[in-house]
Scaffold this motif. Sequence first.
Motif, PDB file in Angstrom:
ATOM      1  N   GLU A  23      12.931  -5.194   3.282  1.00 13.81           N
ATOM      2  CA  GLU A  23      12.475  -3.965   3.138  1.00 13.81           C
ATOM      3  C   GLU A  23      11.692  -3.376   2.083  1.00 13.81           C
ATOM      4  O   GLU A  23      10.641  -2.762   2.351  1.00 13.81           O
ATOM      5  CB  GLU A  23      13.911  -3.166   3.232  1.00 13.81           C
ATOM      6  CG  GLU A  23      13.762  -1.870   4.027  1.00 13.81           C
ATOM      7  CD  GLU A  23      15.387  -1.300   3.930  1.00 13.81           C
ATOM      8  OE1 GLU A  23      15.268   0.043   3.956  1.00 13.81           O
ATOM      9  OE2 GLU A  23      16.350  -1.861   4.367  1.00 13.81           O
ATOM     10  N   LEU A  24      12.105  -4.131   0.990  1.00  8.03           N
ATOM     11  CA  LEU A  24      11.209  -3.506  -0.238  1.00  8.03           C
ATOM     12  C   LEU A  24       9.673  -3.901  -0.096  1.00  8.03           C
ATOM     13  O   LEU A  24       8.826  -3.331  -0.528  1.00  8.03           O
ATOM     14  CB  LEU A  24      11.717  -4.110  -1.411  1.00  8.03           C
ATOM     15  CG  LEU A  24      12.938  -3.390  -2.042  1.00  8.03           C
ATOM     16  CD1 LEU A  24      13.364  -4.024  -3.480  1.00  8.03           C
ATOM     17  CD2 LEU A  24      12.772  -2.029  -2.334  1.00  8.03           C
ATOM     18  N   LEU A  25       9.601  -5.232   0.270  1.00 11.95           N
ATOM     19  CA  LEU A  25       8.237  -5.828   0.463  1.00 11.95           C
ATOM     20  C   LEU A  25       7.484  -4.913   1.409  1.00 11.95           C
ATOM     21  O   LEU A  25       6.029  -4.637   1.017  1.00 11.95           O
ATOM     22  CB  LEU A  25       8.288  -7.205   0.768  1.00 11.95           C
ATOM     23  CG  LEU A  25       8.618  -8.415  -0.150  1.00 11.95           C
ATOM     24  CD1 LEU A  25       8.984  -9.604   0.383  1.00 11.95           C
ATOM     25  CD2 LEU A  25       7.601  -8.393  -1.348  1.00 11.95           C
ATOM     26  N   ASP A  26       8.214  -4.614   2.618  1.00 22.07           N
ATOM     27  CA  ASP A  26       7.362  -3.785   3.629  1.00 22.07           C
ATOM     28  C   ASP A  26       6.984  -2.326   2.912  1.00 22.07           C
ATOM     29  O   ASP A  26       5.722  -2.241   3.091  1.00 22.07           O
ATOM     30  CB  ASP A  26       8.190  -3.230   4.729  1.00 22.07           C
ATOM     31  CG  ASP A  26       8.427  -4.465   5.742  1.00 22.07           C
ATOM     32  OD1 ASP A  26       7.712  -5.464   5.559  1.00 22.07           O
ATOM     33  OD2 ASP A  26       9.225  -4.260   6.549  1.00 22.07           O
ATOM     34  N   MET A  27       7.884  -1.806   1.860  1.00 19.97           N
ATOM     35  CA  MET A  27       7.378  -0.525   1.525  1.00 19.97           C
ATOM     36  C   MET A  27       6.158  -0.976   0.366  1.00 19.97           C
ATOM     37  O   MET A  27       5.202  -0.141   0.294  1.00 19.97           O
ATOM     38  CB  MET A  27       8.649   0.015   0.595  1.00 19.97           C
ATOM     39  CG  MET A  27       8.621   1.396   0.476  1.00 19.97           C
ATOM     40  SD  MET A  27      10.141   2.117  -0.328  1.00 19.97           S
ATOM     41  CE  MET A  27      11.461   1.487   0.641  1.00 19.97           C
ATOM     42  N   PHE A  28       6.392  -1.786  -0.314  1.00 19.05           N
ATOM     43  CA  PHE A  28       5.507  -2.158  -1.341  1.00 19.05           C
ATOM     44  C   PHE A  28       4.159  -2.491  -0.761  1.00 19.05           C
ATOM     45  O   PHE A  28       3.150  -1.796  -1.230  1.00 19.05           O
ATOM     46  CB  PHE A  28       6.093  -3.235  -2.215  1.00 19.05           C
ATOM     47  CG  PHE A  28       5.196  -3.687  -3.524  1.00 19.05           C
ATOM     48  CD1 PHE A  28       4.994  -2.819  -4.568  1.00 19.05           C
ATOM     49  CD2 PHE A  28       4.349  -5.013  -3.393  1.00 19.05           C
ATOM     50  CE1 PHE A  28       3.894  -3.354  -5.681  1.00 19.05           C
ATOM     51  CE2 PHE A  28       3.588  -5.242  -4.412  1.00 19.05           C
ATOM     52  CZ  PHE A  28       3.119  -4.462  -5.574  1.00 19.05           C
ATOM     53  N   VAL A  29       3.988  -3.423   0.288  1.00 17.69           N
ATOM     54  CA  VAL A  29       2.886  -3.758   0.672  1.00 17.69           C
ATOM     55  C   VAL A  29       2.044  -2.439   1.354  1.00 17.69           C
ATOM     56  O   VAL A  29       1.120  -2.168   1.408  1.00 17.69           O
ATOM     57  CB  VAL A  29       3.008  -4.802   1.482  1.00 17.69           C
ATOM     58  CG1 VAL A  29       1.597  -5.339   2.427  1.00 17.69           C
ATOM     59  CG2 VAL A  29       3.472  -6.142   0.825  1.00 17.69           C
ATOM     60  N   SER A  30       3.090  -1.629   2.054  1.00 14.73           N
ATOM     61  CA  SER A  30       2.637  -0.626   2.874  1.00 14.73           C
ATOM     62  C   SER A  30       1.929   0.286   1.967  1.00 14.73           C
ATOM     63  O   SER A  30       0.818   1.167   2.402  1.00 14.73           O
ATOM     64  CB  SER A  30       3.697  -0.067   3.737  1.00 14.73           C
ATOM     65  OG  SER A  30       4.272   0.811   2.917  1.00 14.73           O
ATOM     66  N   GLU A  31       1.915   0.389   0.757  1.00 18.25           N
ATOM     67  CA  GLU A  31       1.610   1.431  -0.203  1.00 18.25           C
ATOM     68  C   GLU A  31       0.076   0.859  -0.924  1.00 18.25           C
ATOM     69  O   GLU A  31      -0.600   1.400  -1.557  1.00 18.25           O
ATOM     70  CB  GLU A  31       2.267   1.790  -1.132  1.00 18.25           C
ATOM     71  CG  GLU A  31       3.450   2.915  -0.711  1.00 18.25           C
ATOM     72  CD  GLU A  31       4.587   2.978  -1.622  1.00 18.25           C
ATOM     73  OE1 GLU A  31       4.610   2.710  -2.576  1.00 18.25           O
ATOM     74  OE2 GLU A  31       5.470   4.073  -1.146  1.00 18.25           O
ATOM     75  N   LEU A  32       0.042  -0.632  -0.637  1.00 20.76           N
ATOM     76  CA  LEU A  32      -1.069  -1.292  -1.566  1.00 20.76           C
ATOM     77  C   LEU A  32      -2.539  -0.809  -1.010  1.00 20.76           C
ATOM     78  O   LEU A  32      -3.184  -0.688  -1.822  1.00 20.76           O
ATOM     79  CB  LEU A  32      -0.953  -2.790  -1.373  1.00 20.76           C
ATOM     80  CG  LEU A  32      -0.042  -3.414  -2.042  1.00 20.76           C
ATOM     81  CD1 LEU A  32      -0.223  -5.005  -2.141  1.00 20.76           C
ATOM     82  CD2 LEU A  32      -0.414  -3.331  -3.768  1.00 20.76           C
ATOM     83  N   GLY A  33      -2.541  -0.189   0.321  1.00 21.43           N
ATOM     84  CA  GLY A  33      -3.926  -0.317   0.813  1.00 21.43           C
ATOM     85  C   GLY A  33      -4.179   1.188   0.102  1.00 21.43           C
ATOM     86  O   GLY A  33      -5.448   1.474  -0.273  1.00 21.43           O
ATOM     87  N   ALA A  34      -3.392   2.256  -0.022  1.00 21.45           N
ATOM     88  CA  ALA A  34      -3.527   3.638  -0.546  1.00 21.45           C
ATOM     89  C   ALA A  34      -4.007   3.514  -2.075  1.00 21.45           C
ATOM     90  O   ALA A  34      -4.856   4.222  -2.770  1.00 21.45           O
ATOM     91  CB  ALA A  34      -2.529   4.514  -0.413  1.00 21.45           C
ATOM     92  N   ARG A  35      -3.003   2.597  -2.658  1.00 22.87           N
ATOM     93  CA  ARG A  35      -3.307   2.236  -3.946  1.00 22.87           C
ATOM     94  C   ARG A  35      -4.572   1.652  -4.216  1.00 22.87           C
ATOM     95  O   ARG A  35      -5.322   2.103  -5.383  1.00 22.87           O
ATOM     96  CB  ARG A  35      -2.034   1.271  -4.504  1.00 22.87           C
ATOM     97  CG  ARG A  35      -1.648   1.650  -5.849  1.00 22.87           C
ATOM     98  CD  ARG A  35      -0.475   0.665  -6.356  1.00 22.87           C
ATOM     99  NE  ARG A  35       0.767   1.389  -5.586  1.00 22.87           N
ATOM    100  CZ  ARG A  35       1.942   0.954  -6.356  1.00 22.87           C
ATOM    101  NH1 ARG A  35       1.832   0.366  -7.583  1.00 22.87           N
ATOM    102  NH2 ARG A  35       3.050   1.304  -5.692  1.00 22.87           N
TER     103      ARG A  35
END
Lengths: 113, 324
Positions: A23-35
């Motif tokens: 779950e954490l990885l999903d959250m982390f990666v899903s924010e990478l694009g915006a970052r």
Amino acid sequence: MPTQPTDQGPLTSQFAGDADMLELLDMFVSELGARSEQMRDLLASRRMDDLRTVAHQLKGAAGGYGYPMLSQAAGVLESQLAAPVRDLGEVAHAVAELQSICDRAIRGHRPAA
Amino acid sequence: MSQGTSTHVRIDAANLESTRPLVLAIDDSPDVVRLLQVRLKSEAVEFASASSGLEGIELARRLRPAVILLDIEMPGTDGFEILRMLKESPDTVQTPVIMLSGLSSAHDKVTAFDLGAADYVTKPFDIAELRVRVRAAIRTFTLFQMLAQRAQIDGLTGLWNRSHFDRRLVEEVSRHARHASPLALAMLDVDRFKHVNDSFGHPAGDAVLAGVGSLLRKIVRDSDVPCRYGGEEFALLMPDTTPEDAAAVCERVRQMLEQVTWPRHPEHNVTISIGIAGAAKATQLAPEAWVERADRNLYAAKSGGRNRVVWTSIESPLQLNRAG
């Protein structure tokens, strides 16, 4: 700055198989694009202190999410931004490197079902 | 991702009153906080977090964590400054703090340890290492607390000792003055204790003191503070208790002690005299003055024939005697 042609293949987290982390990885990666976009914008508007904060946080967190390469690249950017005299070309290059790794991590990530 | 100075506080523990030690993470990066929370799930701990240092200090004062994980580089007040503040406050000075940092220079480590950090972990952290470091910090803290508590307990009676009493009296008197909450203090003295010692020996005397101790522990409420004041004298601090209620509690102590049969001298009863000072409303009496008032009533109980409770309500100095 001389660069080797970098490996452009998809990047997978070291913890991809860790049930606790899905779950954490999903959250982390899903924010990478915006970052990644945020870093580009900060660089374009020369908000170097904010850019440094983003790099610093990414450096601290990415390793813990199983992306040591991302941590390392963020560390390079952070130290360039911390230098007394900043070289804009090198900073831009480091941002591009970091963005490319973010992109590879996004491509390499398989969201939990 | 927030880059501002806005703060948020999260308390994940379903039940903070549980006895599981609390880990407090203070870090401005939500990624790191989430990671810590998940990675510490396998430890038997509760987890709370704050996204800024000042918020973290507030939370530490309120929740009394067993260990604090503190990020060094945060916008606003940095981790070194927060560590300094934590170590300056009596509420948090003993709490072990593990610094989490992307900085790994020897100078930063030296600064952290000089300021009182218990440990130092560099980010990105190895989770197995972090877990054992957290465990070690909690172990030290638990042992420290146990020792500190033991140093406050009287060995013979199992009650709080004099130094604990002195500290609690000051705290409770000031709380009473600030919040106008009721407060009562009883001084208790075993009647003719010297006679027990002389006639039946010192072990018999010790048994009486231990017996009074266990009786007090049985009768008083959780909020009361029963102490051995010295020799055969005891003190009972009763926060949020009116003089009338304090007198009722002490009257029970007096009656029950009178009925005890002592194995070493079954034919000889032991009695106790008790003097109480109490106030239902705020007073500006100093801590020493509270002891003096209670003592005065104790002397009155002794000269009135012993085995009795004498109490006064501080705002209305009318005396009432309860003969035994």
